[in-house]
Write a protein that holds these residues in place. Structure first.
Motif, PDB file in Angstrom:
ATOM      1  N   LEU A 183      21.837 -76.314 -43.796  1.00  0.00           N
ATOM      2  CA  LEU A 183      22.978 -76.945 -43.676  1.00  0.00           C
ATOM      3  C   LEU A 183      24.155 -76.410 -43.652  1.00  0.00           C
ATOM      4  O   LEU A 183      24.370 -75.154 -44.173  1.00  0.00           O
ATOM      5  N   LEU A 184      25.106 -76.773 -42.683  1.00  0.00           N
ATOM      6  CA  LEU A 184      26.650 -76.289 -42.557  1.00  0.00           C
ATOM      7  C   LEU A 184      27.314 -77.143 -43.226  1.00  0.00           C
ATOM      8  O   LEU A 184      27.637 -78.337 -43.111  1.00  0.00           O
ATOM      9  N   MET A 185      28.425 -76.543 -44.007  1.00  0.00           N
ATOM     10  CA  MET A 185      29.305 -77.086 -44.538  1.00  0.00           C
ATOM     11  C   MET A 185      30.841 -76.655 -44.250  1.00  0.00           C
ATOM     12  O   MET A 185      30.961 -75.590 -43.820  1.00  0.00           O
ATOM     13  N   HIS A 186      31.779 -77.670 -44.418  1.00  0.00           N
ATOM     14  CA  HIS A 186      33.336 -77.192 -44.349  1.00  0.00           C
ATOM     15  C   HIS A 186      33.787 -76.983 -45.524  1.00  0.00           C
ATOM     16  O   HIS A 186      33.134 -76.820 -46.607  1.00  0.00           O
ATOM     17  N   GLU A 187      34.940 -76.304 -45.345  1.00  0.00           N
ATOM     18  CA  GLU A 187      35.782 -75.662 -46.803  1.00  0.00           C
ATOM     19  C   GLU A 187      35.748 -76.905 -47.717  1.00  0.00           C
ATOM     20  O   GLU A 187      35.574 -76.410 -49.039  1.00  0.00           O
ATOM     21  N   ALA A 188      35.772 -78.034 -47.474  1.00  0.00           N
ATOM     22  CA  ALA A 188      35.973 -79.115 -48.557  1.00  0.00           C
ATOM     23  C   ALA A 188      34.458 -79.415 -49.185  1.00  0.00           C
ATOM     24  O   ALA A 188      34.437 -80.256 -50.022  1.00  0.00           O
ATOM     25  N   GLY A 189      33.224 -78.820 -48.573  1.00  0.00           N
ATOM     26  CA  GLY A 189      31.918 -78.990 -49.250  1.00  0.00           C
ATOM     27  C   GLY A 189      31.197 -80.049 -48.552  1.00  0.00           C
ATOM     28  O   GLY A 189      30.253 -80.409 -49.031  1.00  0.00           O
ATOM     29  N   ALA A 190      31.699 -80.669 -47.581  1.00  0.00           N
ATOM     30  CA  ALA A 190      31.197 -81.919 -46.920  1.00  0.00           C
ATOM     31  C   ALA A 190      30.060 -81.256 -45.817  1.00  0.00           C
ATOM     32  O   ALA A 190      30.560 -80.490 -45.224  1.00  0.00           O
ATOM     33  N   GLU A 191      28.836 -81.885 -45.857  1.00  0.00           N
ATOM     34  CA  GLU A 191      27.985 -81.560 -44.711  1.00  0.00           C
ATOM     35  C   GLU A 191      28.486 -81.851 -43.275  1.00  0.00           C
ATOM     36  O   GLU A 191      28.743 -83.163 -43.115  1.00  0.00           O
ATOM     37  N   ILE A 192      28.463 -81.038 -42.448  1.00  0.00           N
ATOM     38  CA  ILE A 192      28.985 -81.036 -41.069  1.00  0.00           C
ATOM     39  C   ILE A 192      27.983 -80.981 -39.922  1.00  0.00           C
ATOM     40  O   ILE A 192      28.258 -81.068 -38.965  1.00  0.00           O
ATOM     41  N   GLY A 193      26.789 -80.433 -40.380  1.00  0.00           N
ATOM     42  CA  GLY A 193      26.008 -79.947 -39.333  1.00  0.00           C
ATOM     43  C   GLY A 193      24.629 -79.418 -39.754  1.00  0.00           C
ATOM     44  O   GLY A 193      24.324 -79.058 -41.078  1.00  0.00           O
ATOM     45  N   ARG A 194      23.807 -78.950 -38.918  1.00  0.00           N
ATOM     46  CA  ARG A 194      22.433 -78.183 -39.200  1.00  0.00           C
ATOM     47  C   ARG A 194      22.055 -77.292 -38.293  1.00  0.00           C
ATOM     48  O   ARG A 194      22.428 -77.627 -37.035  1.00  0.00           O
ATOM     49  N   VAL A 195      21.647 -76.250 -38.544  1.00  0.00           N
ATOM     50  CA  VAL A 195      21.516 -75.009 -37.691  1.00  0.00           C
ATOM     51  C   VAL A 195      20.050 -75.685 -37.080  1.00  0.00           C
ATOM     52  O   VAL A 195      18.979 -75.856 -37.558  1.00  0.00           O
ATOM     53  N   SER A 196      19.915 -75.277 -35.693  1.00  0.00           N
ATOM     54  CA  SER A 196      18.564 -75.551 -34.931  1.00  0.00           C
ATOM     55  C   SER A 196      17.892 -74.532 -34.629  1.00  0.00           C
ATOM     56  O   SER A 196      16.560 -74.307 -34.394  1.00  0.00           O
TER      57      SER A 196
END
Length: 75
Positions: free
Chosen positions: A9-22
Motif C-alpha cells: 500500500l502507498l500512503m501520502h503524508e496524511a496517512g490516507a491510502e492513495i495507491g498500490r504497487v503493481s
C-alpha cells in the motif's frame, strides 16, 4: 535498498491510502530499487513523496517520470 513489492500500500503524508504497487525490483543499472504503482491522479505528479511499509520498516518513495535512465543512443 529494500525493493517495494507487489501489493504494498502507498500512503501520502496524511496517512490516507492513495495507491498500490503493481511491481517492484532492485535495478542494477540505477543501483537502487524501483517500482511501478497505481496511484490516485492527484498524487501521480513527479516529485511527490509517498510512504509505504517494507518488512515492517517505513520507506519513502518518490514519484518519477519515465524513463528512469537517460537514453544515450541516436536513431
Amino acid at each position: 535498498k529494500l525493493p517495494i513489492r507487489e501489493g504494498s500500500l502507498l500512503m501520502h503524508e496524511a496517512g490516507a491510502e492513495i495507491g498500490r504497487v503493481s511491481s517492484g525490483v532492485f535495478s542494477p543499472s540505477l543501483d537502487r530499487p524501483i517500482a511501478q504503482a497505481y496511484v490516485v491522479p492527484d498524487h501521480a505528479v513527479p516529485g511527490t513523496t509517498l510512504i509505504t511499509q517494507v518488512r515492517n520498516k517505513t520507506v519513502t518513495a518518490t514519484v518519477t517520470a519515465l524513463p528512469f535512465i537517460q537514453l544515450n543512443y541516436k536513431k
